[in-house]
Structure formats: C-alpha cells, structure tokens
Design an enzyme around this catalytic site. Structure first.
Site, PDB file in Angstrom:
ATOM      1  CD  GLU A   1      -2.652   1.491   2.555  1.00 53.93           C
ATOM      2  OE1 GLU A   1      -3.459   1.892   3.053  1.00 53.93           O
ATOM      3  OE2 GLU A   1      -1.695   0.785   4.304  1.00 53.93           O
TER       4      GLU A   1
ATOM      5  CE  LYS B   1      -7.104   1.917   3.092  1.00 53.37           C
ATOM      6  NZ  LYS B   1      -5.920   2.305   4.917  1.00 53.37           N
TER       7      LYS B   1
ATOM      8  CB  CYS C   1      -3.812  -1.244   4.765  1.00 58.73           C
ATOM      9  SG  CYS C   1      -2.799  -1.259   6.115  1.00 58.73           S
TER      10      CYS C   1
END
Length: 257
Positions: A40, A111, A146
């Site tokens: 990421e 995300k 993440c």
C-alpha cells in the site's frame, strides 16, 4: 501459479521518483512469475500524510506509467499496491491498481475503510464504495487494502463475488504486527481462500513498518513469510486447492446470515 510479493522499504530519505524507478526494476526482475504484488502507498508511505496532497496523481499518472511498462516487460499480472489518486473533482483516494501482462489497467479499487479515527487518512481521503475482483487465468483475485483487513464482511463479499485468492496490500505498523499475522490467517480460514498479504518495510514519518508479508493457504497454513527487511517473497499456489478445501469442509454452504 507463482506469486511474488515485493516487500519494498519506504524511508524519508528516498524520493518518490527514485523509489518508483526502483520498484519498476524489482517488478521486471520477477519475469517468470504469474502475479506480482506491491504494498500500500509505497510511493509516499502510508503514514506520510503531508505528502498526500503534493504527490497525488491521476490513475494514468507516473506510477501507472512506470508499473504498466514494468508489468509488460516482465509479462506478469501486477497488483501495483496503491497510490494517492486525485479524482476529477479534486478528491483524494487510496486507490489500488491491477495491471495485466499487456500493461493495461485491468481494475482499480478505492479503499473503503480509511484508517485514522478521524485523523490522517480518514479525513484526508474519501472512501471507496465498491468491491473489486479481477479474473486471472487460474484464480480470481479479491482486492483489499490494509485497514480493510479488520472488517471480515468485506472479504466475505469478495468471496461471494467469486474470489479465490485475497490480495491485501498494506502499510502496517510494526507495533501491531501480531494482529497482521492473526487477521490474515483468519481471513484465509473463514473464507477458505488463499491470502497474499504484502506489507511495507522500513520506517517513514516516524512509523516503523511491520514487514512480514505472508502467503496463507485456505486452511490457514502459512506457506511463506518474510522478515522485517526489504525482500521479495515467492510462493507457488495450487489452482485447485481452494475448490478442494471448500468441497472437503463445506462451511460456506452452512451460512445463515
């Protein structure tokens, strides 16, 4: 299917341009793999909030350009980790890019779960609202980033959409490394899928990164795991293993909620 996870180190002393060129060289070195995965926000660092605005780029910006060429040169599918995307309306997103062996943009994922508890990423970036899967010749990837790892409903949604391998690009802090390993294994077990989890190494913005990228099979067994330093982790995945696991232990069929 051979996967290579590039656990790249991010430091404050290396420029974004230099790290982008270095990452492209590392991708080219993985010729012979089927899938290559980056972490990421490896261009800027997941906690280098002050760089988000200045280093934001469009989807077809310099990172895509460099990674597209590298993927095509190596002949690999490339999950190029994520970038700070600047959308047409000026909003910033933490956006993952998946690139085909022809160098074409195959999929993007903004995300959904932003980290920071009303600080940092959580206020500087907008949230995505769509799940993303990518069909490869032998596996279907489900894409997560993440902090998404702490929300199992996202991963169950990816499985419902056909995912057999869950790809997690992360910039995970070293102080919570135990959670990193535990949650990746849990997602593999509960979704009876491979998990390929690629994390940053190094230290940036004063935050030591966990490293310890890992590959987990559908039974939760760790097939390969890196240490804390920059490295490339290689693992071979059996394309039939997911279907076999789900047939031998058909827990997914017993869902009621």
């Amino acid at each position: 299917m051979r996967a290579s996870l590039i656990q790249i180190a991010v430091s404050d002393g290396e420029s974004v341009a230099r790290r982008r060129a270095r990452a492209a060289d590392l991708v080219r070195e993985q010729a012979g793999s089927d899938l290559v995965v980056l972490p990421e926000l490896w261009t800027v660092g997941a906690f280098a909030y002050e760089l988000f605005e200045t280093e934001a780029e469009p989807l077809d910006g310099p990172t895509f350009e460099a990674m597209s060429k590298a993927a095509a040169d190596a002949g690999v599918w490339l999950h190029a980790g994520s970038i700070v995307e600047r959308a047409g309306d000026g909003s910033l997103y933490n956006t993952a890019l998946t690139i085909s062996p022809a160098g074409e943009l195959a999929a993007t994922y903004r995300k959904i779960h932003r980290f920071g508890f009303d600080q940092g990423e959580a206020v500087l970036m907008a949230a995505g609202d769509s799940l993303t899967t990518v069909a490869l010749p032998e596996q279907t990837l489900g894409i997560a980033t993440c902090y998404d790892l702490r929300f199992p409903e996202l991963f169950r949604g990816l499985v419902d959409a056909g995912a057999t391998t869950l790809v997690v690009a992360a910039g995970w802090p070293a102080r919570r490394r135990a959670h990193w390993t535990l949650l990746n294994r849990a997602r593999a077990v509960e979704d009876q899928s491979y998990v390929l989890a690629c994390a940053l190494a190094g230290t940036h913005a004063g935050v030591e990164q966990a490293g310890h990228s890992l590959a987990v099979d559908p039974w939760g067994e760790v097939l390969a795991e890196a240490g804390p330093e920059e490295t490339v982790l290689h693992v071979d995945l059996d394309p039939e293993k997911v279907a076999e696991t789900r047939a031998q232990f058909p827990a997914l069929k017993d869902r009621r909620l």
